[in-house]
Design a protein around this motif. Structure first.
Motif, PDB file in Angstrom:
ATOM      1  N   ARG A   1      12.498  56.558  76.645  1.00 27.88           N
ATOM      2  CA  ARG A   1      11.744  55.299  76.580  1.00 27.88           C
ATOM      3  C   ARG A   1      12.143  54.541  75.329  1.00 27.88           C
TER       4      ARG A   1
ATOM      5  N   THR B   1       8.416  44.643  75.632  1.00 30.21           N
ATOM      6  CA  THR B   1       9.313  45.110  76.687  1.00 30.21           C
ATOM      7  C   THR B   1       9.576  46.591  76.493  1.00 30.21           C
TER       8      THR B   1
ATOM      9  N   THR C   1      11.679  49.888  78.161  1.00 36.47           N
ATOM     10  CA  THR C   1      12.776  50.272  79.049  1.00 36.47           C
ATOM     11  C   THR C   1      12.809  51.787  79.181  1.00 36.47           C
TER      12      THR C   1
ATOM     13  N   SER D   1      15.083  54.770  80.619  1.00 32.39           N
ATOM     14  CA  SER D   1      16.461  55.048  81.043  1.00 32.39           C
ATOM     15  C   SER D   1      16.562  56.501  81.489  1.00 32.39           C
TER      16      SER D   1
ATOM     17  N   SER E   1       7.562  44.118  86.081  1.00 29.81           N
ATOM     18  CA  SER E   1       8.674  45.050  85.878  1.00 29.81           C
ATOM     19  C   SER E   1       9.917  44.558  86.598  1.00 29.81           C
ATOM     20  N   SER E   2      11.018  45.282  86.378  1.00 34.80           N
ATOM     21  CA  SER E   2      12.283  44.959  87.033  1.00 34.80           C
ATOM     22  C   SER E   2      12.304  45.431  88.486  1.00 34.80           C
TER      23      SER E   2
ATOM     24  N   THR F   1      17.626  52.502  85.295  1.00 30.19           N
ATOM     25  CA  THR F   1      16.675  52.004  84.298  1.00 30.19           C
ATOM     26  C   THR F   1      15.522  51.289  84.991  1.00 30.19           C
TER      27      THR F   1
ATOM     28  N   THR G   1      12.606  48.510  83.604  1.00 29.42           N
ATOM     29  CA  THR G   1      12.114  47.717  82.480  1.00 29.42           C
ATOM     30  C   THR G   1      10.792  47.089  82.893  1.00 29.42           C
TER      31      THR G   1
ATOM     32  N   ARG H   1       7.017  45.041  81.221  1.00 25.82           N
ATOM     33  CA  ARG H   1       6.432  44.346  80.078  1.00 25.82           C
ATOM     34  C   ARG H   1       4.940  44.615  80.008  1.00 25.82           C
TER      35      ARG H   1
END
Length: 166
Positions: free
Chosen positions: A37, A49, A51, A53, A75-76, A98, A100, A102
């Motif tokens: 993280r 933000t 992320t 991974s 989120s992504s 990943t 990501t 917020r």
């Protein structure tokens, strides 16, 4: 006829056995998936933000428990693969490396994000090291896991083995 093994050969074989056992014990820890993280600083609007991974996870799930006062924004991932309930955010991961998302930070205060992950294909799971978020929104580094220690132990055994071979 009984063969007598010299002491030096016993020491070499013992060192080689120790090295092999160390490497074998280290492999499952290194092969197991890990999730890292990264928490970015808060922007002017108070958004942070985050992320996550990871690698080698074809189908899995991630659950993040947010600190009190922090709220999930977006989120992504598509919204159909995200579930938010109280202070927990669950992500469904399919062929991703990943994720990501917020968070909206409160006006004051800090907290700690904790999480867990599941790899449904490999049938493994684990915890994501916690990340503290001070009021400035900066992550504090996490301690290294046991894989780092076991790797260093195996690497330290190599010079010892070479010394004993002489």
């Amino acid at each position: 006829m009984l063969t007598v093994i010299p002491d030096r050969a016993i020491v070499r074989r013992t060192a080689l056995l120790f090295l092999c056992v160390s490497i074998i014990l280290c492999m499952p820890v290194l092969a197991a998936g890990t999730v890292v993280r990264e928490v970015g600083p808060a922007d002017a609007g108070g958004l942070i933000t985050v992320t996550l991974s990871f690698s080698g996870m074809e189908v899995g799930g991630l659950t993040e428990t947010l600190p009190e006062g922090f709220t999930y924004v977006d989120s992504s991932l598509p919204s159909s693969r995200v579930m938010v309930q109280d202070d927990q955010v669950c992500f469904c991961v399919i062929n991703e490396s990943t994720v990501t998302y917020r968070l909206r930070a409160p006006d004051q205060g800090s907290g700690e994000i904790v999480g867990t992950w599941w790899d449904f294909t490999a049938r493994t799971n684990g915890t994501i090291p916690s990340s503290a978020i001070p009021s400035g929104g900066v992550e504090t580094p996490a301690a290294p896991g046991p894989g780092v220690f076991l790797s260093l132990l195996a690497l330290l055994a190599v010079p010892a083995l070479r010394r004993w071979r002489r």
